[in-house]
Design an enzyme around this catalytic site. Structure first.
Site, PDB file in Angstrom:
ATOM      1  CG  ASP A 270      -0.282  -0.517   2.399  1.00 37.44           C
ATOM      2  OD1 ASP A 270       1.059  -0.538   2.614  1.00 37.44           O
ATOM      3  OD2 ASP A 270      -0.949  -0.776   3.494  1.00 37.44           O
TER       4      ASP A 270
ATOM      5  CG  ASP B 201      -8.196  -1.158  11.925  1.00 36.24           C
ATOM      6  OD1 ASP B 201      -7.269  -2.053  11.638  1.00 36.24           O
ATOM      7  OD2 ASP B 201      -8.731  -0.110  11.313  1.00 36.24           O
TER       8      ASP B 201
ATOM      9  CG  HIS C 277      -5.690  -2.359   8.851  1.00 34.03           C
ATOM     10  ND1 HIS C 277      -5.866  -1.150   9.111  1.00 34.03           N
ATOM     11  CD2 HIS C 277      -4.464  -2.643   9.252  1.00 34.03           C
ATOM     12  CE1 HIS C 277      -4.486  -0.499   9.433  1.00 34.03           C
ATOM     13  NE2 HIS C 277      -3.671  -1.485   9.475  1.00 34.03           N
TER      14      HIS C 277
ATOM     15  CD  GLU D 161      -8.256   0.906   7.786  1.00 32.86           C
ATOM     16  OE1 GLU D 161      -8.067   0.123   8.688  1.00 32.86           O
ATOM     17  OE2 GLU D 161      -7.921   2.146   8.209  1.00 32.86           O
TER      18      GLU D 161
HETATM   19  P1  PGA Z   1       2.494  -1.232  12.584  1.00 32.49           P
HETATM   20  O1  PGA Z   1       1.294  -1.180  11.293  1.00 32.49           O
HETATM   21  O2  PGA Z   1       3.307  -2.157  12.086  1.00 32.49           O
HETATM   22  O3  PGA Z   1       3.044   0.075  12.276  1.00 32.49           O
HETATM   23  O4  PGA Z   1       1.816  -1.448  14.094  1.00 32.49           O
HETATM   24  C1  PGA Z   1       0.641  -2.642  11.000  1.00 32.49           C
HETATM   25  C2  PGA Z   1      -0.531  -2.239  10.038  1.00 32.49           C
HETATM   26  O5  PGA Z   1      -1.189  -1.269  10.275  1.00 32.49           O
HETATM   27  O6  PGA Z   1      -0.723  -3.021   9.467  1.00 32.49           O
END
Ligand code: PGA
Length: 260
Positions: free
Chosen positions: A67, A136, A138, A143
């Site tokens: 992404d 959350d 994802h 999302e």
């Molecule tokens: P993070 O993000 O590794 O910074 O915790 C993970 C994500 O949002 O997929």
């Protein structure tokens, strides 16, 4: 689905790096799907070490990132292209022309997303996809309520994700609201998936993804539908799993494990 619980974050990173190295040993021209965020930093550090000290070769590897933020060009310090360049690509020998990160500055996002999907197909699909998990639930920027069949597309971030990611920006208002992200369906097409999670803040998302129902409300739960996925968790991230004893038992009873 395999659940591997490691003592520390460093052990998670090393175990995941081992899987990447095994993939490259078997297939030097493998296509790797890569992720950004805090979670894979240890993995990338370990891959850089393996490249520098052990000659792990990326010269035939192709990469596709999950992404990117809409509106941020490659050279923006918070863009995911920049993140990947600084934290992995500039330290290894992957050819720059083999690197693919979704564009945050395309004129026509719909056309770009289709091109990205076509490029993945053209390279024969992703052999190994690295994933993190959002608080959350994802994967990538899929999302809650994202279709489990979704493909690469423009996606609006939740406020929770914006809050989580504000730590990388000067202020919350600077976090882009839109992203380009591979879809859940795109991710499920990879041959093998590894999801890394560390820290207590991920424990609820992890238990929902592994032991909850498959649901678009926790897009990481879609890994339950994949025939070859591994969760690498540190102790705090694994803290809420109900079937913990069973996962440990499986690891102990694995062919080749000590005592089997
Ligand atoms: P993070 O993000 O590794 O910074 O915790 C993970 C994500 O949002 O997929």
């Amino acid at each position: 689905m395999e659940v591997v619980i490691c003592k520390t974050y460093e052990d998670v990173s090393r175990a995941a790096a081992q899987v990447v190295a095994e993939t490259l040993n078997e297939k030097p021209d493998a296509v790797l799907g890569l992720a950004t965020g805090s979670t894979p930093l240890g993995l990338y550090k370990e891959l850089i070490r393996m490249h520098t000290e052990e000659g792990l070769d990326f010269s035939h590897v192709t990469t596709f990132n999950l992404d990117e933020y809409v509106g941020l060009p490659h050279d923006h310090p918070q863009s995911y292209y920049y993140f990947m360049w600084e934290n992995l690509f500039k330290h290894i020998n992957v050819p720059v022309e083999n690197i693919h990160v979704p564009s945050g500055t395309a004129n026509n996002y719909k056309a770009f997303c289709q091109w990205y999907e076509d490029q993945i197909d053209e390279y024969g699909g992703i052999d190994l996809q690295v994933l993190g998990i959002g608080s959350d639930g994802h994967i990538a920027f899929n999302e809650p309520s994202s279709s489990l069949m979704s493909r690469t597309r423009l996606k609006t971030l939740t406020e929770q994700t914006i809050n989580d990611n504000a730590r990388f920006f000067d202020k919350k208002e600077d976090v882009p609201v839109y992203s380009i992200t591979m879809g859940v369906g795109t991710i499920l097409d990879a041959e093998r998936l590894i999801l890394l999670a560390n820290g207590e803040g991920k424990a609820d998302a992890v238990v929902a993804a592994i032991e909850g129902p498959v649901s678009s409300m926790i897009t990481a739960s879609a890994l339950q539908l994949h025939p070859d996925s591994i969760f690498f968790l540190d102790e705090p991230a694994a803290g809420k799993l109900q079937m913990r004893d069973y996962y440990d038992w499986i690891q102990k009873k694995k062919p080749g494990a000590p005592g089997t």
